[in-house]
Design a protein around this motif. Sequence first.
Motif, PDB file in Angstrom:
ATOM      1  N   PRO A 178      29.472   6.160  21.390  1.00  0.00           N
ATOM      2  CA  PRO A 178      28.818   6.967  22.574  1.00  0.00           C
ATOM      3  C   PRO A 178      29.914   7.161  23.668  1.00  0.00           C
ATOM      4  CG  PRO A 178      27.047   5.320  21.591  1.00  0.00           C
ATOM      5  CD  PRO A 178      28.224   4.972  21.131  1.00  0.00           C
ATOM      6  N   VAL A 179      30.390   6.173  24.016  1.00  0.00           N
ATOM      7  CA  VAL A 179      31.575   6.511  25.277  1.00  0.00           C
ATOM      8  C   VAL A 179      32.599   7.243  24.682  1.00  0.00           C
ATOM      9  CG1 VAL A 179      32.718   5.382  26.891  1.00  0.00           C
ATOM     10  CG2 VAL A 179      30.476   4.040  26.005  1.00  0.00           C
ATOM     11  N   ALA A 180      33.262   6.754  23.519  1.00  0.00           N
ATOM     12  CA  ALA A 180      34.507   7.591  23.293  1.00  0.00           C
ATOM     13  C   ALA A 180      33.993   8.917  22.709  1.00  0.00           C
ATOM     14  CB  ALA A 180      35.034   6.821  21.622  1.00  0.00           C
ATOM     15  N   ASP A 181      32.894   9.260  22.152  1.00  0.00           N
ATOM     16  CA  ASP A 181      32.432  10.386  21.773  1.00  0.00           C
ATOM     17  C   ASP A 181      32.355  11.463  22.863  1.00  0.00           C
ATOM     18  OD1 ASP A 181      31.501  12.289  19.641  1.00  0.00           O
ATOM     19  OD2 ASP A 181      29.793  12.398  20.818  1.00  0.00           O
ATOM     20  N   PHE A 182      31.614  10.691  24.009  1.00  0.00           N
ATOM     21  CA  PHE A 182      31.470  11.515  25.236  1.00  0.00           C
ATOM     22  C   PHE A 182      32.910  11.958  26.053  1.00  0.00           C
ATOM     23  CE2 PHE A 182      30.930  11.912  29.717  1.00  0.00           C
ATOM     24  CZ  PHE A 182      29.949  12.607  30.072  1.00  0.00           C
ATOM     25  N   ILE A 183      33.762  11.090  25.851  1.00  0.00           N
ATOM     26  CA  ILE A 183      35.137  11.359  26.603  1.00  0.00           C
ATOM     27  C   ILE A 183      35.831  12.333  25.529  1.00  0.00           C
ATOM     28  CG2 ILE A 183      37.371  10.396  26.949  1.00  0.00           C
ATOM     29  CD1 ILE A 183      35.883   7.904  27.620  1.00  0.00           C
ATOM     30  N   GLY A 184      35.863  12.138  24.290  1.00  0.00           N
ATOM     31  CA  GLY A 184      36.554  13.152  23.365  1.00  0.00           C
ATOM     32  C   GLY A 184      35.835  14.494  23.545  1.00  0.00           C
ATOM     33  N   ASN A 185      34.610  14.701  23.625  1.00  0.00           N
ATOM     34  CA  ASN A 185      34.037  15.921  24.033  1.00  0.00           C
ATOM     35  C   ASN A 185      34.232  16.714  25.150  1.00  0.00           C
ATOM     36  OD1 ASN A 185      32.237  15.699  21.396  1.00  0.00           O
ATOM     37  ND2 ASN A 185      30.468  15.233  22.569  1.00  0.00           N
ATOM     38  N   CYS A 186      34.663  15.708  26.147  1.00  0.00           N
ATOM     39  CA  CYS A 186      35.094  16.374  27.545  1.00  0.00           C
ATOM     40  C   CYS A 186      36.636  16.864  27.244  1.00  0.00           C
ATOM     41  CB  CYS A 186      34.846  15.409  28.568  1.00  0.00           C
ATOM     42  SG  CYS A 186      33.340  14.948  29.116  1.00  0.00           S
TER      43      CYS A 186
END
Length: 302
Positions: A265-273
């Motif tokens: 979830p953290v990596a996906d959040f950052i990646g989306n940004c």
Amino acid sequence: MVFEKDCSNIIPLRLEKLIGIGQEGRTYQAVRNDTNEVVAVKCILLDFDQSAQEKKIKHYQTHLQKIGKLDHPNLVRHIHCQRDAERHESGLPQYHIIMEFCKGAPLSDIVKTITMTPVLLRRWTRQLVEGIAYLHDDLHCVHRDIKGSNILLSSMDISTCQLKISDMGDMKFLRSETTQVNEVSGYKGTFAFMSPEIIVELDKHNVGRRTDIWSLGCVVVEMVTGRLPKFVNISDGRELTGMHAVMYFVAMGGSPVIPDNLPGPVADFIGNCLRHNPADRPSAVELKEHSFLSADDIITSP
């Protein structure tokens, strides 16, 4: 306290301690002599030329009348703006911007000294998303310089403090309530947090709300690593540190390193940004619903 709209009123101040130096001027911890309230005061040097003075003052007054509408727990309040009766030691006249005083340090300093827990990372990221969503959707403006050093802790109590986005003197107000092409023109930002669209277009760029989302992703990287975002040349594994090298790397499709030990979830959040096409990045409102902000176990030690 709300922003005092009549800028001709003079609030008596006692400057006590220098707490910051920026491009626009120096910021001091001060006390209002009329209320004994502790405030932060940014002292901006004006020109000797009278017409240049008036032009600059008009700019600040117009801008700060809008910023004075800010009313959110994750944004620094602006209280008043006024001429300083005393001149700077250089002889130049001064202008004061009076703001809420935050007792805590900048986020960029704090993350170097603490262990970032899952609960703290989630809470602080949610606060930043809430503040950015308010700027974008309630005030219809873009910050353009979101970074750890422009985010202050309301107190030094890590368990209860609020993060507050500051340095809003160069925000741009938008022409529409919905995201449009060519929303903002003007160059602003610190290179390690600059979005590709700022870097590629430079002084003729077209920037909107999604540029703040890229910077948010960089701030989350800063929180989990305790350092500025890192940029690594894929071909030789060399870390890029110079401003021009980093900006060229991002312009050509690169992005900050996302630590590989982060939960999904953290990596996906950052990646989306950090999607290169601004249209592909989620809005701040959409980020509120991301699983990262509601997951129980979201981070391991970097």
